[in-house]
Motif scaffolding. Structure first.
Motif, PDB file in Angstrom:
ATOM      1  N   PHE A 136      41.591  77.312  16.485  1.00  0.00           N
ATOM      2  CA  PHE A 136      41.276  78.634  17.001  1.00  0.00           C
ATOM      3  C   PHE A 136      39.855  79.079  16.638  1.00  0.00           C
ATOM      4  N   PHE A 137      39.023  79.294  17.669  1.00  0.00           N
ATOM      5  CA  PHE A 137      37.651  79.725  17.463  1.00  0.00           C
ATOM      6  C   PHE A 137      37.606  81.063  16.736  1.00  0.00           C
ATOM      7  N   TRP A 138      38.368  82.045  17.212  1.00  0.00           N
ATOM      8  CA  TRP A 138      38.279  83.388  16.642  1.00  0.00           C
ATOM      9  C   TRP A 138      38.836  83.453  15.232  1.00  0.00           C
ATOM     10  N   HIS A 139      39.792  82.580  14.903  1.00  0.00           N
ATOM     11  CA  HIS A 139      40.260  82.501  13.514  1.00  0.00           C
ATOM     12  C   HIS A 139      39.123  82.055  12.606  1.00  0.00           C
ATOM     13  N   THR A 140      38.350  81.075  13.076  1.00  0.00           N
ATOM     14  CA  THR A 140      37.231  80.585  12.272  1.00  0.00           C
ATOM     15  C   THR A 140      36.183  81.667  12.071  1.00  0.00           C
ATOM     16  N   ILE A 141      35.859  82.379  13.144  1.00  0.00           N
ATOM     17  CA  ILE A 141      34.883  83.469  13.044  1.00  0.00           C
ATOM     18  C   ILE A 141      35.398  84.542  12.088  1.00  0.00           C
ATOM     19  N   GLY A 142      36.673  84.900  12.237  1.00  0.00           N
ATOM     20  CA  GLY A 142      37.260  85.915  11.353  1.00  0.00           C
ATOM     21  C   GLY A 142      37.230  85.486   9.901  1.00  0.00           C
ATOM     22  N   ASN A 143      37.537  84.209   9.655  1.00  0.00           N
ATOM     23  CA  ASN A 143      37.521  83.695   8.290  1.00  0.00           C
ATOM     24  C   ASN A 143      36.122  83.783   7.700  1.00  0.00           C
ATOM     25  N   LYS A 144      35.119  83.428   8.482  1.00  0.00           N
ATOM     26  CA  LYS A 144      33.740  83.459   7.977  1.00  0.00           C
ATOM     27  C   LYS A 144      33.275  84.891   7.716  1.00  0.00           C
ATOM     28  N   ILE A 145      33.716  85.832   8.565  1.00  0.00           N
ATOM     29  CA  ILE A 145      33.370  87.237   8.343  1.00  0.00           C
ATOM     30  C   ILE A 145      33.998  87.738   7.043  1.00  0.00           C
ATOM     31  N   LEU A 146      35.284  87.419   6.851  1.00  0.00           N
ATOM     32  CA  LEU A 146      35.973  87.849   5.633  1.00  0.00           C
ATOM     33  C   LEU A 146      35.349  87.223   4.389  1.00  0.00           C
ATOM     34  N   THR A 147      35.023  85.933   4.482  1.00  0.00           N
ATOM     35  CA  THR A 147      34.410  85.249   3.336  1.00  0.00           C
ATOM     36  C   THR A 147      33.047  85.848   3.013  1.00  0.00           C
ATOM     37  N   THR A 148      32.266  86.131   4.046  1.00  0.00           N
ATOM     38  CA  THR A 148      30.942  86.723   3.826  1.00  0.00           C
ATOM     39  C   THR A 148      31.044  88.101   3.192  1.00  0.00           C
ATOM     40  N   PHE A 149      31.938  88.937   3.712  1.00  0.00           N
ATOM     41  CA  PHE A 149      32.133  90.277   3.160  1.00  0.00           C
ATOM     42  C   PHE A 149      32.607  90.192   1.712  1.00  0.00           C
TER      43      PHE A 149
END
Length: 239
Positions: A136-149
């Motif tokens: 899932f593309f959006w899962h990956t994007i969401g994970n990276k956003i959460l990790t960055t925050f």
């Protein structure tokens, strides 16, 4: 010196896979002849998870399994709270009851500890050359956003805060008061472990054999919002 590794498995409706992950755990040989202590916490499953676990435990007495269950469903975080409290090994690792993560990589996570460098080791799905299922593309994007925050609040440089594979020094994690009962566990424990004085946190690359929702994946968009809330509550507001 590590004599025993506690493996904490939260389980909810995993009757189709939990015996398979237990087979993998049974076959794993840990470095330096480290013993395995398997702690399963059944979070009030409604399928045949309990019967599968008890049958496996009875048929495989050579794998030390400690079984606990919640009488009401409380969430993955709550199951982890129970399992962490019961651990007796010098170190413990979190293991999901599905087949997304490979127990054969425990030794990779243990290496920074055994060599005297780490107290905590995260297994990252976003580094290294190990196999990763494309989903899932959006899962990956969401994970990276959460990790960055999360990194902004903890001043860590993790690549995968949401990973299941987290290896902790047991007395350290047992002395942290954890509150999040569902998928907020990951950002909460990261925020709180980062504030432990002189804690040494490492990250190693791991494989990832992800599931689709049809195959039993449970995390959803609501859990992403809870993760954001948890980062804000335990990270940003504590800066």
């Amino acid at each position: 010196m590590i004599r025993k590794l506690s493996i904490v498995i939260p389980a909810y409706n995993e009757a189709q896979t939990i015996h398979l992950i237990l087979n993998k755990l049974k076959q794993v040989e840990l470095v330096n002849q480290i013993e395995k202590e398997v702690i399963i916490v059944n979070d009030c499953s409604t399928d045949g998870t309990e019967n599968t676990i008890l049958t496996y435990k009875s048929n495989n007495p050579d794998l030390p399994i400690n079984y606990f269950k919640h009488e009401i469903n409380q969430g993955k975080g709550a199951a982890l709270h129970t399992g962490i409290a019961k651990a007796t090994g010098e170190y413990l690792i979190v293991q999901d009851a599905d087949l997304e993560y490979d127990p054969n990589e425990y030794n990779d996570l243990l290496k920074p500890v055994i060599t005297g460098f780490a107290d905590v080791v995260y297994g990252s799905r976003f580094m290294g050359s190990n196999p990763h299922r494309i989903l899932f593309f959006w899962h990956t994007i969401g994970n990276k956003i959460l990790t960055t925050f999360s990194n902004m609040c903890t001043n860590l440089n993790l690549t995968d805060m949401e990973t299941c594979y987290k290896l902790f020094k047991t007395d350290v994690i047992q002395n942290i008061q954890l509150k999040e009962k569902r998928f907020g566990f990951e950002p909460e424990v990261t925020a709180k472990i980062a504030r432990v004085p002189k804690i040494r946190i490492y990250e190693v690359g791991i494989s990832y054999y992800g599931r689709t929702y049809e195959e039993g994946k449970k995390i959803g968009w609501k859990d992403g919002f809870r993760a954001l809330y948890s980062i804000t509550k335990y990270g940003l507001f504590k800066m």
